[in-house]
Design a protein around this motif. Structure first.
Motif, PDB file in Angstrom:
ATOM      1  N   VAL A 110      -2.162  -2.841  10.579  1.00  0.00           N
ATOM      2  CA  VAL A 110      -0.929  -2.147  10.956  1.00  0.00           C
ATOM      3  C   VAL A 110      -1.093  -0.665  10.655  1.00  0.00           C
ATOM      4  CG1 VAL A 110       0.560  -4.145  10.591  1.00  0.00           C
ATOM      5  CG2 VAL A 110       0.086  -2.599   8.693  1.00  0.00           C
ATOM      6  N   PRO A 111      -0.431   0.213  11.395  1.00  0.00           N
ATOM      7  CA  PRO A 111      -0.500   1.650  11.091  1.00  0.00           C
ATOM      8  C   PRO A 111       0.030   1.942   9.699  1.00  0.00           C
ATOM      9  CG  PRO A 111       0.457   1.246  13.269  1.00  0.00           C
ATOM     10  CD  PRO A 111       0.373  -0.076  12.589  1.00  0.00           C
ATOM     11  N   TRP A 112      -0.388   3.062   9.123  1.00  0.00           N
ATOM     12  CA  TRP A 112       0.008   3.401   7.754  1.00  0.00           C
ATOM     13  C   TRP A 112       1.513   3.593   7.622  1.00  0.00           C
ATOM     14  CZ3 TRP A 112       2.582   7.952   6.901  1.00  0.00           C
ATOM     15  CH2 TRP A 112       2.518   8.916   7.912  1.00  0.00           C
ATOM     16  N   TYR A 113       2.146   4.077   8.706  1.00  0.00           N
ATOM     17  CA  TYR A 113       3.577   4.306   8.622  1.00  0.00           C
ATOM     18  C   TYR A 113       4.383   3.018   8.735  1.00  0.00           C
ATOM     19  CZ  TYR A 113       2.909   4.234  13.701  1.00  0.00           C
ATOM     20  OH  TYR A 113       2.545   3.892  14.988  1.00  0.00           O
ATOM     21  N   ARG A 114       3.714   1.896   8.978  1.00  0.00           N
ATOM     22  CA  ARG A 114       4.381   0.605   8.980  1.00  0.00           C
ATOM     23  C   ARG A 114       3.943  -0.261   7.795  1.00  0.00           C
ATOM     24  NH1 ARG A 114       5.044  -1.957  15.057  1.00  0.00           N
ATOM     25  NH2 ARG A 114       6.419  -0.327  15.892  1.00  0.00           N
ATOM     26  N   SER A 115       3.212   0.311   6.878  1.00  0.00           N
ATOM     27  CA  SER A 115       2.742  -0.436   5.717  1.00  0.00           C
ATOM     28  C   SER A 115       3.897  -0.708   4.758  1.00  0.00           C
ATOM     29  CB  SER A 115       1.638   0.339   4.996  1.00  0.00           C
ATOM     30  OG  SER A 115       2.128   1.570   4.492  1.00  0.00           O
ATOM     31  N   MET A 120       8.648   1.103   1.377  1.00  0.00           N
ATOM     32  CA  MET A 120       9.306   1.149   0.071  1.00  0.00           C
ATOM     33  C   MET A 120       9.693   2.578  -0.296  1.00  0.00           C
ATOM     34  SD  MET A 120       6.876  -1.588  -1.941  1.00  0.00           S
ATOM     35  CE  MET A 120       7.465  -1.077  -3.542  1.00  0.00           C
ATOM     36  N   ILE A 121       8.804   3.531  -0.009  1.00  0.00           N
ATOM     37  CA  ILE A 121       9.106   4.928  -0.314  1.00  0.00           C
ATOM     38  C   ILE A 121      10.274   5.426   0.537  1.00  0.00           C
ATOM     39  CG2 ILE A 121       8.196   7.264  -0.291  1.00  0.00           C
ATOM     40  CD1 ILE A 121       7.052   5.509  -2.485  1.00  0.00           C
ATOM     41  N   ILE A 122      10.246   5.120   1.830  1.00  0.00           N
ATOM     42  CA  ILE A 122      11.314   5.573   2.720  1.00  0.00           C
ATOM     43  C   ILE A 122      12.655   4.943   2.345  1.00  0.00           C
ATOM     44  CG2 ILE A 122      12.157   5.491   5.096  1.00  0.00           C
ATOM     45  CD1 ILE A 122      10.043   7.585   4.640  1.00  0.00           C
ATOM     46  N   ALA A 192      15.458  -2.368  -0.576  1.00  0.00           N
ATOM     47  CA  ALA A 192      16.817  -1.902  -0.849  1.00  0.00           C
ATOM     48  C   ALA A 192      16.990  -1.448  -2.292  1.00  0.00           C
ATOM     49  CB  ALA A 192      17.821  -3.009  -0.524  1.00  0.00           C
ATOM     50  N   GLY A 193      16.267  -2.076  -3.207  1.00  0.00           N
ATOM     51  CA  GLY A 193      16.417  -1.719  -4.612  1.00  0.00           C
ATOM     52  C   GLY A 193      15.563  -0.562  -5.072  1.00  0.00           C
ATOM     53  N   MET A 194      14.741  -0.002  -4.196  1.00  0.00           N
ATOM     54  CA  MET A 194      13.851   1.078  -4.596  1.00  0.00           C
ATOM     55  C   MET A 194      14.599   2.345  -4.997  1.00  0.00           C
ATOM     56  SD  MET A 194      10.692   0.395  -4.811  1.00  0.00           S
ATOM     57  CE  MET A 194      10.031   2.053  -4.776  1.00  0.00           C
ATOM     58  N   THR A 195      15.856   2.481  -4.590  1.00  0.00           N
ATOM     59  CA  THR A 195      16.638   3.637  -5.009  1.00  0.00           C
ATOM     60  C   THR A 195      16.783   3.682  -6.528  1.00  0.00           C
ATOM     61  OG1 THR A 195      17.865   3.511  -2.926  1.00  0.00           O
ATOM     62  CG2 THR A 195      18.813   4.867  -4.663  1.00  0.00           C
TER      63      THR A 195
END
Length: 259
Positions: A110-115, A120-122, A192-195
């Motif tokens: 998969v592309p890096w932007y779909r990893s 999680m960062i986004i 969702a909890g990464m915030t």
């Protein structure tokens, strides 16, 4: 304490819908998921306060009162909510469509932007950016001895945080399903909890660049209690994102026509 039956009703109900059998273990895990880390951090912080002779250390009578409130009120209400989920909730998952017993192969390239890591960062950064300004004033009120009076704006920021987190979780879930990855349960909860992790990272910035605090005692109080606050945000936002995503999945697959 009053929300313990609600908190212990929802997890066993979903557990029964997933054909779970060890519901007692599920209820006990629910009862200790948040109080146990809080107790561990509190004992660590309170021990350091006692070792330094600080007046912020709670006496034994107060600790005993808090333990009694949990043992005699919160824990029985949690068990009562689990029993209500077992006896009165619907155990039917109501799947919107049929599923095969053989798991579909998941693409590995998969592309890096779909990893998973990038998602999680986004999913953590975007909701955090929505509350960053308000978070600064909350930190200043909690740790900077400033008076906070904008409670209406705080409530609006809280509602905005829940909405932004839920919609971002659904958007990332759609991209995950589009690349034929059906393992969305835990990924949605973590996204969702990464915030909460971003809030804890911001606490380091605030401590070293805004607070002026130093020493073992102040550092223990600050990072100990901030870890609890961040963990609470992780559980709260993760639960909100997961349930919103579950409704989204049921909705889109109910529109799929199967032969």
């Amino acid at each position: 304490c009053l929300t313990c039956p609600i908190g212990s009703f929802v997890p066993p109900r979903l557990y029964f819908q997933m054909n779970g059998k060890a519901w007692v273990r599920c209820v006990l895990f629910t009862a200790g998921l948040f109080p146990v880390p809080v107790a561990i951090v509190f004992m660590w912080v309170n021990t350091i306060a006692l070792a330094h002779g600080s007046t912020s250390a709670l006496p034994f009578t107060t600790i005993f009162t808090i333990a009694a409130l949990y043992s005699l009120i919160a824990f029985p209400l949690t068990v009562l909510g689990g029993i209500a989920a077992k006896n009165y909730s619907s155990h039917d998952f109501n799947a919107p469509t049929r599923t095969t017993k053989v798991a579909r192969e998941i693409p590995t390239e998969v592309p890096w932007y779909r990893s998973r890591f990038f998602q999680m960062i986004i999913s953590g950064f975007l909701p955090f950016s929505a509350i960053y300004i308000e978070l600064h004033y909350i930190f200043a009120s909690m740790w900077g001895h400033q008076i906070y009076t904008l409670f209406g704006i705080l409530f609006f920021a809280f509602i905005l945080l829940i909405i932004v987190t839920s919609f971002i979780s659904v958007a990332l879930l759609y991209f995950q399903l589009a690349r034929e990855d059906h393992r969305w349960w835990w990924s949605t909860f973590i996204n969702a909890g990464m915030t909460g992790l971003f809030i804890y990272a911001y606490s380091f910035f605030y401590y070293f660049h805004r607070s002026g605090m130093s020493g073992v005692l102040q550092s223990s109080f600050y990072f100990g209690y901030m870890s609890i606050v961040s963990f609470a945000f992780f559980l709260m936002l993760g639960s909100a994102g997961f349930h919103f995503s579950l409704l989204f999945v049921k909705h889109i697959y109910s529109r799929v026509k199967c032969d």
